[in-house]
Scaffold this motif. Structure first.
Motif, mmCIF file in Angstrom:
data_model
loop_
_atom_site.group_PDB
_atom_site.id
_atom_site.type_symbol
_atom_site.label_atom_id
_atom_site.label_comp_id
_atom_site.label_asym_id
_atom_site.label_seq_id
_atom_site.Cartn_x
_atom_site.Cartn_y
_atom_site.Cartn_z
ATOM 1 N N ARG A 49 -20.222 7.647 8.958
ATOM 2 C CA ARG A 49 -20.806 8.924 8.528
ATOM 3 C C ARG A 49 -21.656 9.521 9.654
ATOM 4 N NH1 ARG A 49 -20.549 9.735 2.946
ATOM 5 N NH2 ARG A 49 -22.386 11.062 3.005
ATOM 6 N N GLU A 50 -22.464 8.687 10.309
ATOM 7 C CA GLU A 50 -23.310 9.149 11.423
ATOM 8 C C GLU A 50 -22.464 9.649 12.585
ATOM 9 O OE1 GLU A 50 -25.865 5.812 12.325
ATOM 10 O OE2 GLU A 50 -26.635 5.803 10.262
ATOM 11 N N GLY A 51 -21.393 8.941 12.899
ATOM 12 C CA GLY A 51 -20.512 9.342 13.992
ATOM 13 C C GLY A 51 -19.854 10.687 13.742
ATOM 14 N N ILE A 52 -19.408 10.903 12.514
ATOM 15 C CA ILE A 52 -18.781 12.178 12.155
ATOM 16 C C ILE A 52 -19.753 13.325 12.407
ATOM 17 C CG2 ILE A 52 -17.959 13.538 10.182
ATOM 18 C CD1 ILE A 52 -16.765 10.822 9.112
ATOM 19 N N ARG A 53 -20.973 13.156 11.965
ATOM 20 C CA ARG A 53 -21.991 14.199 12.169
ATOM 21 C C ARG A 53 -22.340 14.353 13.652
ATOM 22 N NH1 ARG A 53 -22.693 16.824 7.740
ATOM 23 N NH2 ARG A 53 -23.257 15.792 5.827
ATOM 24 N N SER A 54 -22.383 13.242 14.388
ATOM 25 C CA SER A 54 -22.815 13.293 15.790
ATOM 26 C C SER A 54 -21.864 14.065 16.691
ATOM 27 C CB SER A 54 -23.030 11.878 16.344
ATOM 28 O OG SER A 54 -21.806 11.254 16.649
ATOM 29 N N VAL A 55 -20.584 14.193 16.303
ATOM 30 C CA VAL A 55 -19.638 14.957 17.127
ATOM 31 C C VAL A 55 -19.618 16.438 16.747
ATOM 32 C CG1 VAL A 55 -18.217 12.930 17.636
ATOM 33 C CG2 VAL A 55 -17.575 14.437 15.727
ATOM 34 N N GLY A 56 -20.462 16.832 15.788
ATOM 35 C CA GLY A 56 -20.593 18.242 15.455
ATOM 36 C C GLY A 56 -19.961 18.687 14.152
ATOM 37 N N ILE A 57 -19.417 17.748 13.397
ATOM 38 C CA ILE A 57 -18.815 18.099 12.112
ATOM 39 C C ILE A 57 -19.934 18.339 11.100
ATOM 40 C CG2 ILE A 57 -17.424 17.202 10.193
ATOM 41 C CD1 ILE A 57 -15.686 15.808 12.360
ATOM 42 N N LEU A 58 -19.886 19.482 10.439
ATOM 43 C CA LEU A 58 -20.904 19.832 9.451
ATOM 44 C C LEU A 58 -20.603 19.226 8.090
ATOM 45 C CD1 LEU A 58 -21.228 23.608 10.380
ATOM 46 C CD2 LEU A 58 -22.790 21.749 11.018
#
Length: 128
Positions: A49-58
């Motif tokens: 979940r953190e990785g998804i957000r860290s690449v810019g996915i809202l």
């Protein structure tokens, strides 16, 4: 919530764009139930979940009908899909997660997320 009642969406202070993708699961009700379980809020790996957000996915939503998945990904307008997916593939535990979920999915062993999920083409929209 019942699907026929609709799903609330998030509003953002900036314009967003949306990517829609599809993926097939193995047509096995026990595997599908387990796949649903590992994607629940309680069981999804926090690093993913953190990785998804860290690449810019809202926002990322996955819908299911039988063994077919449909995913909606919302991002800022300046989001670059290819570079974000390349970064995501190398984040902590991402390869391990992809190997874990691959046992449920119709995909080749060792596939990355971007190799498994197929981008869909928009063919209709109602707004101007």
């Amino acid at each position: 919530m019942q699907p026929n009642q609709g799903y609330k969406t998030r509003e953002y202070a900036v314009p967003v764009k949306r990517y829609c993708q599809t993926l097939s699961l193995k047509n096995n009700s026990e595997l599908i139930a387990e796949y649903r379980k590992i994607h629940s809020r309680e069981n999804a790996w926090p690093e993913i979940r953190e990785g998804i957000r860290s690449v810019g996915i809202l926002e990322m939503e996955i819908y299911i009908s039988g063994s077919q998945l449909f995913m909606i990904v919302e991002t800022p307008l300046d989001f670059d899909w290819d570079s974000a997916m390349e970064r995501l593939a190398h984040l902590p535990r991402q390869a391990e997660w992809e190997d874990c979920v691959a046992r449920f999915q119709e995909c080749a062993p060792g596939s990355t997320s971007s190799q498994k999920w197929k981008l869909m083409e928009r063919m209709f929209y109602l707004y101007d």
